[in-house]
Design a protein around this motif. Structure first.
Motif, short mmCIF file in Angstrom:
data_model
loop_
_atom_site.label_atom_id
_atom_site.label_comp_id
_atom_site.label_asym_id
_atom_site.label_seq_id
_atom_site.Cartn_x
_atom_site.Cartn_y
_atom_site.Cartn_z
N THR A 1 -16.49 5.41 35.76
CA THR A 1 -16.68 5.62 34.33
C THR A 1 -18.16 5.80 34.01
N ALA A 2 -18.45 6.03 32.72
CA ALA A 2 -19.83 6.09 32.27
C ALA A 2 -20.54 4.77 32.51
N THR A 3 -19.82 3.66 32.45
CA THR A 3 -20.40 2.35 32.76
C THR A 3 -20.75 2.26 34.24
N GLY B 1 -9.30 17.01 23.07
CA GLY B 1 -7.89 16.90 23.38
C GLY B 1 -7.64 16.08 24.62
N PRO B 2 -6.37 15.82 24.91
CA PRO B 2 -6.01 15.00 26.07
C PRO B 2 -6.13 15.79 27.37
N PHE B 3 -6.03 15.06 28.48
CA PHE B 3 -6.13 15.66 29.81
C PHE B 3 -5.62 14.65 30.81
N VAL B 4 -5.47 15.07 32.04
CA VAL B 4 -5.18 14.14 33.14
C VAL B 4 -6.14 14.44 34.28
N GLU B 5 -6.82 13.40 34.75
CA GLU B 5 -7.76 13.56 35.86
C GLU B 5 -7.04 13.34 37.18
N LEU B 6 -7.29 14.23 38.15
CA LEU B 6 -6.72 14.14 39.49
C LEU B 6 -7.84 14.24 40.50
N ASP C 1 -5.80 15.24 46.02
CA ASP C 1 -4.44 15.33 45.48
C ASP C 1 -4.20 16.70 44.85
N ALA C 2 -5.22 17.22 44.16
CA ALA C 2 -5.06 18.53 43.52
C ALA C 2 -4.80 19.62 44.56
N ARG C 3 -5.51 19.57 45.68
CA ARG C 3 -5.30 20.57 46.74
C ARG C 3 -3.88 20.50 47.27
N GLU C 4 -3.42 19.29 47.54
CA GLU C 4 -2.07 19.14 48.09
C GLU C 4 -0.99 19.62 47.13
N LEU C 5 -1.27 19.49 45.82
CA LEU C 5 -0.29 19.90 44.82
C LEU C 5 -0.50 21.33 44.34
N THR D 1 -11.41 15.93 39.55
CA THR D 1 -12.67 15.19 39.62
C THR D 1 -12.57 14.04 40.60
N ASP D 2 -13.69 13.72 41.24
CA ASP D 2 -13.70 12.56 42.14
C ASP D 2 -14.03 11.27 41.38
N ARG D 3 -13.99 11.31 40.04
CA ARG D 3 -14.13 10.07 39.28
C ARG D 3 -12.99 9.10 39.60
N VAL D 4 -11.81 9.65 39.92
CA VAL D 4 -10.66 8.82 40.23
C VAL D 4 -10.48 8.73 41.73
#
Length: 617
Positions: free
Chosen positions: A95-97, A507-512, A516-520, A544-547
């Motif tokens: 996170t930003a923190t 707006g909303p979004f989902v982070e991956l 995981d994104a490559r596999e999907l 993003t690699d934030r998650v």
């Protein structure tokens, strides 16, 4: 809600209607922290103050994106960090923190207890505990060393996914700190073992003696305005004013006298098991009617399908809000127009026990009234004029003060509206001539420490790591975490109407995670369906690699009023509700050719479908 409105809602429900089926927003955020404090220390609420930020040498932030969710406190913390303090951040998402941390520990979701026990293991092993404090002010330590032996660094690293070196460094920073604070919110509270998380965190402070002194202490960051005040008014579950409970005979008798009710009027049975169960009872027909004040449960309560089913099944639904268009108002038979805090007078209490008097900046529009006035007028119309004929919010506040509690130290007797017009006051405030700031609880004038328990001692609880109630499996292999964004607030009834904020967080979004994104086969901007055992949403992807791999993140602000399939509801806590902090989800690409046309349409709120659970893949 103001303190006065919270108090009257509880007085009407428990004292005059005779029901213990009353819940509040605090169930969604602070119930675990409050219950944990009560078990470990004897009373609800942080023992310290915001002033501790100026004295701490180490900040341990776990399960809280303070930078985005408590920005003013974050700036105070960063001022201290610039002066040399160290910042440890524990979060599954960077996170930003976490970006500002001296040490960032990217934990596997749901493994907080293992980490907290592992840190205490190392503090004990390294000789960084305070034996004198433990002997003088605590009980239960004798069981801890044997229990902690099960959490050596290698084991904790395997459970949490945090490198062993990071765990050791965190323990060293805490152990060598002169003063240290822990800060947490939903990441610990919204869990099937959220209360245990608070106990384990308090254990660290008790073991090091870093509590009830300037610069140190466990500090839960309250997530909503006046949620601390509401907890003091007892406006959820078994609570009664002044940090009391209907489950305690002498406390029921005290409140019956306060409310001028005959003995044995207050019920000790029928206490609900939380907000989710309340809506389930409504769906089952056990609860026939409900009155929803200043909250939006269709958009914010877990198990959303059950909430909608309950509101549909109820014979009568009343909502009370300052906004006409909310997801919950769709299901109301009657909508009562409340006044905003800027349009009326009332007391608010923040998470450091600080009382502020809100004064009207303008008159309420139309027939809108302050929440306390609406509650009082309805009570009078029901025949309870004797208990609810107040001339002003100040009259209600003066009655509230009579509920002071010498057992827990909750005391507003020295606070008046006149005094609050001159400035805020921090309780405990027993005398009008006393100081405005009372930053440390449980310490008397002579510096003697006594916790509000029969023994005067705080308690160590051995809380073992246990898995979440639902773990990833072949059908639902991902973990979805939820949270807030910096420029939006709760269910958007306020911030969603501000054009500048909508430009910043549009707006909303989902982070991956990229892996995981490559596999999907997902790329940025793809419409992605997120499906759980309880519902589904279709959101644009942010890679993003934030998650962590195997984890997703989606903000919970957007709901039905902003489009179909956007609802990612907040979840509740183990303090009563058995709902997991990490609802395990599966994620599948909808496909570039179907970005605006998901495989199956989402239900419209107006259709009032009983379930939106995805079952087609």
């Amino acid at each position: 809600m103001s303190l006065e409105a919270q108090y009257l809602a509880n007085k009407l429900a428990k004292g005059f209607v005779g029901t213990n089926q009353i819940e509040s927003n605090s169930r969604l955020c602070m119930a675990s922290a409050g219950t944990g404090y009560k078990l470990s220390l004897g009373a609800d609420g942080p023992p310290g103050s915001y002033r501790d930020f100026e004295k701490a040498d180490v900040f341990f932030v776990i399960g809280s994106n303070t930078a985005d969710c408590h920005p003013i406190l974050f700036l105070r913390m960063m001022d201290r960090v610039k002066a040399g303090a160290k910042l440890i951040v524990v979060d599954p998402r960077r996170t930003a923190t976490a970006e500002k941390a001296d040490l960032y520990l990217q934990i596997k979701p749901g493994t907080d207890l293992a980490l907290l026990n592992g840190l205490l293991h190392l503090l004990h092993e390294n000789g960084h505990t305070d034996p004198d404090f433990i002997a003088a002010h605590t009980e239960g330590w004798e069981a801890m060393p044997g229990f902690l032996a099960e959490y050596p660094p290698a084991t904790v690293a395997e459970i949490t996914g945090i490198p062993e070196a990071g765990i050791r460094e965190a323990a060293s920073l805490i152990g060598r700190a002169g003063e240290w604070m822990s800060l947490w919110t939903m990441g610990l509270n919204q869990s099937t073992h959220g209360t245990w998380n608070t106990n384990a965190l308090v254990n660290l402070h008790l073991a090091t003696g870093a509590i009830c002194r300037s610069g140190s202490g466990p500090f839960s960051l309250t997530g909503q305005p006046n949620a601390m005040g509401g907890r003091e008014m007892g406006y959820m579950g078994p609570g009664l004013p002044g940090q009391r409970s209907v489950l305690v005979d002498e406390e029921r008798a005290f409140v019956e006298e306060l409310w001028e009710l005959p003995p044995d009027t207050l019920r000790k049975d029928g206490v609900g098991q939380g907000a989710v169960e309340m809506f389930q009872k409504m769906a089952d027909g056990a609860i026939k009617a409900c009155w929803i004040i200043c909250t939006n449960p269709v958009a914010s309560v877990a198990n959303r399908g059950t909430v909608i089913e309950g509101l549909e099944a109820a014979d009568f639904v009343v909502t009370q809000d300052v906004f006409a268009e909310t997801e919950t108002n769709t299901y109301a038979d009657v909508v009562l127009p409340g006044a905003m805090w800027t349009e009326t007078e009332g007391v608010l209490i923040n998470s450091e026990r600080n009382l502020t008097l809100a004064s009207p900046a303008t008159d309420p529009p139309g027939e809108a009234l302050a929440d306390w006035q609406i509650i009082a007028r309805v009570a009078c119309a029901m025949g309870y004029e004797k208990g609810f004929s107040y001339e002003s919010a100040e009259d209600v506040f003066e009655e509230i003060k009579r509920a002071w509690n010498p057992k827990t130290g909750w005391d507003l007797r020295g606070v008046t509206y006149e005094r609050l017009r001159a400035g805020s006051v921090q309780w405990p405030a027993a005398r009008e001539e006393g100081p405005d700031r009372n930053p440390i609880r449980y310490v008397d004038r002579d510096g003697e420490l006594s916790f509000p328990r029969a023994s005067g001692r705080a308690v160590f609880y051995a809380r073992p790591h246990i898995p979440a109630a639902e773990m990833p499996d072949d059908d639902f292999p991902f973990v979805l975490n939820t949270g807030r964004l910096q420029h939006q607030w709760h269910t958007l009834t306020k911030t969603g109407k501000v054009a500048r904020l909508n430009k910043l967080n549009p707006g909303p979004f989902v982070e991956l995670h990229p892996q995981d994104a490559r596999e999907l086969g997902i790329v940025d901007g793809d419409a992605v369906e997120v499906a759980s055992r309880r519902g589904r949403a279709v959101l644009p992807a942010v890679v993003t690699d934030r998650v962590r791999p195997g984890c997703c993140f989606a903000p919970f602000h957007w709901n039905d009023l902003f489009g179909d399939c956007l609802s990612i509801n907040a979840v509740t806590s183990d303090a009563v509700d058995p709902v997991s902090f990490q609802p395990e989800l599966k994620v599948c690409a909808v496909g570039l050719a179907k970005v605006s046309s998901p495989r199956r349409p989402c239900p419209s709120p107006s259709s009032r479908l009983r379930s939106s659970t995805c079952t087609d893949h």
